[in-house]
Design an enzyme around this catalytic site. Structure first.
Site, PDB file in Angstrom:
ATOM      1  N   ASP A  55       6.514   0.368  -4.837  1.00  0.00           N
ATOM      2  CA  ASP A  55       6.008  -0.905  -4.775  1.00  0.00           C
ATOM      3  C   ASP A  55       4.744  -1.091  -4.120  1.00  0.00           C
ATOM      4  O   ASP A  55       4.233  -0.175  -3.387  1.00  0.00           O
ATOM      5  CB  ASP A  55       7.099  -1.733  -4.001  1.00  0.00           C
ATOM      6  CG  ASP A  55       6.560  -3.445  -4.094  1.00  0.00           C
ATOM      7  OD1 ASP A  55       6.698  -4.101  -5.098  1.00  0.00           O
ATOM      8  OD2 ASP A  55       6.253  -4.057  -2.894  1.00  0.00           O
ATOM      9  N   CYS A  85       8.407  -3.447  -8.676  1.00  0.00           N
ATOM     10  CA  CYS A  85       7.465  -4.231  -8.424  1.00  0.00           C
ATOM     11  C   CYS A  85       6.802  -5.049  -9.848  1.00  0.00           C
ATOM     12  O   CYS A  85       6.665  -4.439 -10.597  1.00  0.00           O
ATOM     13  CB  CYS A  85       5.857  -3.712  -7.956  1.00  0.00           C
ATOM     14  SG  CYS A  85       4.341  -4.515  -7.956  1.00  0.00           S
TER      15      CYS A  85
END
Length: 279
Positions: A9, A72
């Site tokens: 992420d 993400c």
């Protein structure tokens, strides 16, 4: 051989997905990397997001990960397709990189009765149109209304989301998405940071509107993927370990914030963004 699942992420948000994954698949080994030094990704260009994401993915490959999850939405929207269709073919076609958008789009239509959904995300995710395309593919009869929430990630990353001042910006974007249609009955949190303010979001929406976070959806999709791909599942090591890395040199600050996202103590190791570039 140590062959963990890699979780990536741009910062802390992917930890909400990682939490759900580890709850459903506790026996596997994992390596998480948060590119906090270069976050947030939401307002960056396509090329920059692809470059940063690919550098982190390659680093996870070097740590022995044959499978990487882009936890993400911005990276999934702006980097995943290029990584899957171009980068992996050049470097190692046997490795796999999966995102969070398709797995969410496959099921989000099951949550709505009015067939009208609001999607909240970063500027990058919204501008990419990825959710519009993917949801249209699986549920062509559903209307999707998007709303960028550019201030939410900075508020969350900086630990300001519980402050009274954050309430104004939570309500601001929710009012904007609901103004697009009074028939919206489902709100998708298309950013893995947003579950930390889910209670605030729900408090500022009509009671009948359902708020959907991605963690459990992505985790269930990964379980299904491993069942359907035994050639990958058998590669993965299973010692129940989790390692955390961050590109910020303030690991104590990362650990403090990460523990809130992960709902458990986190002890991280610093990896310089310069070292990622060398991968």
């Amino acid at each position: 051989m140590h062959q963990p699942i890699g979780i990536f992420d741009s910062g802390f948000g992917g930890l909400t997905v990682f939490k759900s994954i580890i709850e459903q698949l506790p026996d596997y080994d994992y390596i998480y990397i948060g590119d906090n030094a270069r976050a947030p990704y939401g307002n960056r260009s396509f090329n920059t997001i692809h470059q940063y994401t690919w550098e982190c993915v390659q680093w996870l490959f070097e740590q022995g990960c044959p499978l990487v999850i882009l936890a993400c939405n911005t990276a999934s929207a702006k980097a995943l397709r290029t990584i899957q269709q171009q980068d992996l073919k050049i470097t190692d076609p046997a490795k796999r990189v999966l995102g969070v958008i398709r797995s969410t789009a496959e099921v989000i239509g099951d949550y709505t009765k009015t067939k009208e959904i609001g999607v909240l995300g970063t500027k990058g995710t919204v501008q990419s149109g990825s959710y519009l395309m993917e949801i249209q593919h699986f549920f062509p009869d559903i209307k999707v209304y998007q709303q960028a929430c550019p201030l939410w990630v900075p508020l969350i990353e900086n630990g300001e989301y519980n402050q009274p001042g954050a309430d104004y910006f939570v309500k601001l974007y929710l009012d904007q998405v609901m103004e697009q249609s009074p028939n919206i009955d489902t709100i998708l949190l298309a950013c893995t940071h947003y579950p930390l303010i889910q209670e605030k979001i729900e408090a500022n929406l009509p009671a009948h509107v359902k708020v959907v976070a991605q963690g459990d959806i992505v985790a269930k999709s990964l379980v299904d993927y491993l069942q359907r791909h035994p050639e990958m599942e058998t590669k993965l090591s299973k010692n129940g370990t989790s390692e955390f890395y961050t590109t910020t040199d303030d690991t104590a600050d990362f650990d403090h914030h990460a523990s809130m996202f992960f709902s458990a103590p986190v002890k991280s190791t610093f990896i310089s963004a310069n070292d990622l570039v060398k991968c």
